[in-house]
Design a protein around this motif. Structure first.
Motif, mmCIF file in Angstrom:
data_model
loop_
_atom_site.group_PDB
_atom_site.id
_atom_site.type_symbol
_atom_site.label_atom_id
_atom_site.label_comp_id
_atom_site.label_asym_id
_atom_site.label_seq_id
_atom_site.Cartn_x
_atom_site.Cartn_y
_atom_site.Cartn_z
ATOM 1 N N ASP A 199 0.859 -1.176 0.000
ATOM 2 C CA ASP A 199 0.000 0.000 0.000
ATOM 3 C C ASP A 199 0.901 1.234 0.000
ATOM 4 O O ASP A 199 1.260 1.764 1.055
ATOM 5 C CB ASP A 199 -0.934 0.002 1.211
ATOM 6 C CG ASP A 199 -1.984 1.110 1.120
ATOM 7 O OD1 ASP A 199 -1.829 1.990 0.251
ATOM 8 O OD2 ASP A 199 -2.942 1.102 1.911
ATOM 9 N N ASN A 200 1.276 1.670 -1.197
ATOM 10 C CA ASN A 200 2.221 2.780 -1.318
ATOM 11 C C ASN A 200 1.694 4.076 -0.718
ATOM 12 O O ASN A 200 2.473 4.921 -0.267
ATOM 13 C CB ASN A 200 2.578 3.017 -2.791
ATOM 14 C CG ASN A 200 3.450 1.910 -3.352
ATOM 15 O OD1 ASN A 200 4.213 1.290 -2.616
ATOM 16 N ND2 ASN A 200 3.341 1.649 -4.643
ATOM 17 N N SER A 201 0.370 4.258 -0.705
ATOM 18 C CA SER A 201 -0.202 5.503 -0.203
ATOM 19 C C SER A 201 0.010 5.682 1.299
ATOM 20 O O SER A 201 0.058 6.806 1.797
ATOM 21 C CB SER A 201 -1.694 5.572 -0.525
ATOM 22 O OG SER A 201 -2.399 4.535 0.136
ATOM 23 N N LYS A 202 0.138 4.567 2.025
ATOM 24 C CA LYS A 202 0.343 4.649 3.474
ATOM 25 C C LYS A 202 1.819 4.698 3.860
ATOM 26 O O LYS A 202 2.157 4.895 5.028
ATOM 27 C CB LYS A 202 -0.344 3.457 4.157
ATOM 28 C CG LYS A 202 -1.863 3.507 4.064
ATOM 29 C CD LYS A 202 -2.500 2.358 4.821
ATOM 30 C CE LYS A 202 -4.027 2.437 4.752
ATOM 31 N NZ LYS A 202 -4.681 1.298 5.460
ATOM 32 N N HIS A 203 2.705 4.459 2.879
ATOM 33 C CA HIS A 203 4.157 4.577 3.077
ATOM 34 C C HIS A 203 4.709 3.630 4.141
ATOM 35 O O HIS A 203 5.712 3.931 4.778
ATOM 36 C CB HIS A 203 4.533 6.021 3.431
ATOM 37 C CG HIS A 203 3.970 7.042 2.506
ATOM 38 N ND1 HIS A 203 4.313 7.096 1.171
ATOM 39 C CD2 HIS A 203 3.080 8.051 2.715
ATOM 40 C CE1 HIS A 203 3.666 8.098 0.593
ATOM 41 N NE2 HIS A 203 2.909 8.694 1.499
ATOM 42 N N ARG A 204 4.040 2.502 4.335
ATOM 43 C CA ARG A 204 4.538 1.548 5.334
ATOM 44 C C ARG A 204 5.050 0.278 4.661
ATOM 45 O O ARG A 204 6.193 -0.111 4.862
ATOM 46 C CB ARG A 204 3.441 1.213 6.348
ATOM 47 C CG ARG A 204 3.905 0.278 7.453
ATOM 48 C CD ARG A 204 2.888 0.150 8.574
ATOM 49 N NE ARG A 204 3.320 -0.773 9.605
ATOM 50 C CZ ARG A 204 4.152 -0.477 10.591
ATOM 51 N NH1 ARG A 204 4.667 0.741 10.658
ATOM 52 N NH2 ARG A 204 4.495 -1.370 11.488
ATOM 53 N N ILE A 205 4.198 -0.380 3.887
ATOM 54 C CA ILE A 205 4.616 -1.525 3.084
ATOM 55 C C ILE A 205 4.599 -1.069 1.628
ATOM 56 O O ILE A 205 3.531 -0.860 1.049
ATOM 57 C CB ILE A 205 3.685 -2.729 3.287
ATOM 58 C CG1 ILE A 205 3.661 -3.137 4.766
ATOM 59 C CG2 ILE A 205 4.131 -3.906 2.426
ATOM 60 C CD1 ILE A 205 2.653 -4.219 5.095
ATOM 61 N N VAL A 206 5.760 -0.911 1.047
ATOM 62 C CA VAL A 206 5.851 -0.319 -0.290
ATOM 63 C C VAL A 206 6.608 -1.243 -1.235
ATOM 64 O O VAL A 206 7.400 -2.083 -0.809
ATOM 65 C CB VAL A 206 6.551 1.063 -0.248
ATOM 66 C CG1 VAL A 206 5.778 2.036 0.625
ATOM 67 C CG2 VAL A 206 7.993 0.930 0.249
ATOM 68 N N ASP A 207 6.346 -1.072 -2.519
ATOM 69 C CA ASP A 207 7.155 -1.752 -3.531
ATOM 70 C C ASP A 207 8.244 -0.777 -3.976
ATOM 71 O O ASP A 207 8.430 0.298 -3.374
ATOM 72 C CB ASP A 207 6.287 -2.235 -4.691
ATOM 73 C CG ASP A 207 5.468 -1.118 -5.325
ATOM 74 O OD1 ASP A 207 5.817 0.068 -5.142
ATOM 75 O OD2 ASP A 207 4.475 -1.418 -6.014
ATOM 76 N N SER A 208 8.953 -1.128 -5.033
ATOM 77 C CA SER A 208 10.060 -0.282 -5.483
ATOM 78 C C SER A 208 9.578 1.100 -5.923
ATOM 79 O O SER A 208 10.291 2.096 -5.771
ATOM 80 C CB SER A 208 10.812 -0.963 -6.629
ATOM 81 O OG SER A 208 9.937 -1.245 -7.717
ATOM 82 N N THR A 209 8.352 1.173 -6.451
ATOM 83 C CA THR A 209 7.793 2.462 -6.856
ATOM 84 C C THR A 209 7.525 3.344 -5.647
ATOM 85 O O THR A 209 7.888 4.528 -5.619
ATOM 86 C CB THR A 209 6.493 2.254 -7.655
ATOM 87 O OG1 THR A 209 6.775 1.496 -8.826
ATOM 88 C CG2 THR A 209 5.881 3.588 -8.062
ATOM 89 N N GLY A 210 6.898 2.772 -4.627
ATOM 90 C CA GLY A 210 6.608 3.527 -3.416
ATOM 91 C C GLY A 210 7.862 3.961 -2.674
ATOM 92 O O GLY A 210 7.887 5.026 -2.042
ATOM 93 N N MET A 213 14.316 0.113 8.088
ATOM 94 C CA MET A 213 13.662 -0.439 6.881
ATOM 95 C C MET A 213 14.096 -1.881 6.679
ATOM 96 O O MET A 213 15.268 -2.214 6.854
ATOM 97 C CB MET A 213 14.020 0.393 5.647
ATOM 98 C CG MET A 213 13.443 -0.161 4.350
ATOM 99 S SD MET A 213 13.873 0.830 2.889
ATOM 100 C CE MET A 213 12.781 2.225 3.107
ATOM 101 N N VAL A 214 13.135 -2.723 6.331
ATOM 102 C CA VAL A 214 13.419 -4.108 5.970
ATOM 103 C C VAL A 214 13.190 -4.252 4.470
ATOM 104 O O VAL A 214 12.158 -3.838 3.950
ATOM 105 C CB VAL A 214 12.506 -5.099 6.724
ATOM 106 C CG1 VAL A 214 12.735 -6.517 6.237
ATOM 107 C CG2 VAL A 214 12.754 -5.006 8.221
ATOM 108 N N VAL A 215 14.180 -4.809 3.760
ATOM 109 C CA VAL A 215 14.074 -5.002 2.314
ATOM 110 C C VAL A 215 13.928 -6.493 2.023
ATOM 111 O O VAL A 215 14.759 -7.298 2.445
ATOM 112 C CB VAL A 215 15.324 -4.447 1.583
ATOM 113 C CG1 VAL A 215 15.188 -4.685 0.077
ATOM 114 C CG2 VAL A 215 15.494 -2.967 1.872
#
Length: 204
Positions: A177-188, A199-201
């Motif tokens: 959920d990129n909008s919440k900035h918590r669990i993001v993909d590479s775009t977020g 941060m965990v990758v």
């Protein structure tokens, strides 16, 4: 309505829900490195060509949310690290150094915009039409495009090239959920509003 310019390119001004179909020699679905290069080459060979891209800017993942913005941010952070840790070793004293993340992101955006705009100019130079919308095959020689500006357009072509790229595969137990900035993909990750303390990758 469609306004035709002297160079036979088209400016689309959408005032209705359906646009009359256009016929082309080549239609390319996808405006990434594979798609826009194929479209430009087809235009150079004298074929009537259209490139369809839903993102609203050309260049695909690499240019918009991949290699280029990543390298722009990396360059900025390398400069910050040099200023913070290395300048004093060379007798350069500059005091406290801080990060203005907004300006860093703006600089990244300018780099992306400049390059994507350059590709759009190359399409125009080679007389390739550019349609902003989500294209779907609707027949052996036809594409139905849901236009970003609203409405739908049918494109007919003797040849169709699919260069649609890929998307991140979500983890079923860890929804992105990129909008919440918590669990993001590479775009977020390229659009975070603040520098995370931790941060965990997942993946390398």
């Amino acid at each position: 309505r469609v306004v035709q310019t002297s160079s036979k390119s088209y400016i689309k001004c959408f005032s209705s829900s359906s646009i009359a179909s256009e016929k082309y020699d080549v239609a390319v679905v996808g405006g990434g490195p594979g798609g826009y290069v194929a479209a430009i080459k087809a235009g150079q060979l004298g074929l009537k060509t259209v490139c369809i891209e839903s993102r609203g800017s050309l260049g695909g993942t690499c240019l918009n949310v991949g290699c280029i913005p990543s390298k722009a941010l990396l360059h900025s952070t390398h400069l910050f690290e040099h200023a913070s840790k290395d300048f004093s070793h060379h007798g350069i004293n500059i005091g406290s150094v801080s990060v203005d993340l907004k300006k860093m992101m703006d600089n990244k955006g300018k780099a992306v915009k400049g390059l994507t705009g350059g590709i759009e100019m190359l399409l125009k130079k080679n007389k390739v039409d550019y349609v902003k919308g989500f294209g779907k095959l609707s027949g052996a020689n036809s594409i139905s495009v849901d236009l970003n500006a609203g409405g739908n357009q049918t494109i007919e072509a003797k040849n169709i090239i699919l260069a649609v790229g890929s998307e991140v595969t979500p983890l079923p137990t860890c929804v992105v959920d990129n909008s919440k900035h918590r669990i993001v993909d590479s775009t977020g990750a390229l659009d975070l509003p603040a520098v995370p303390k931790k941060m965990v990758v997942v993946g390398g």
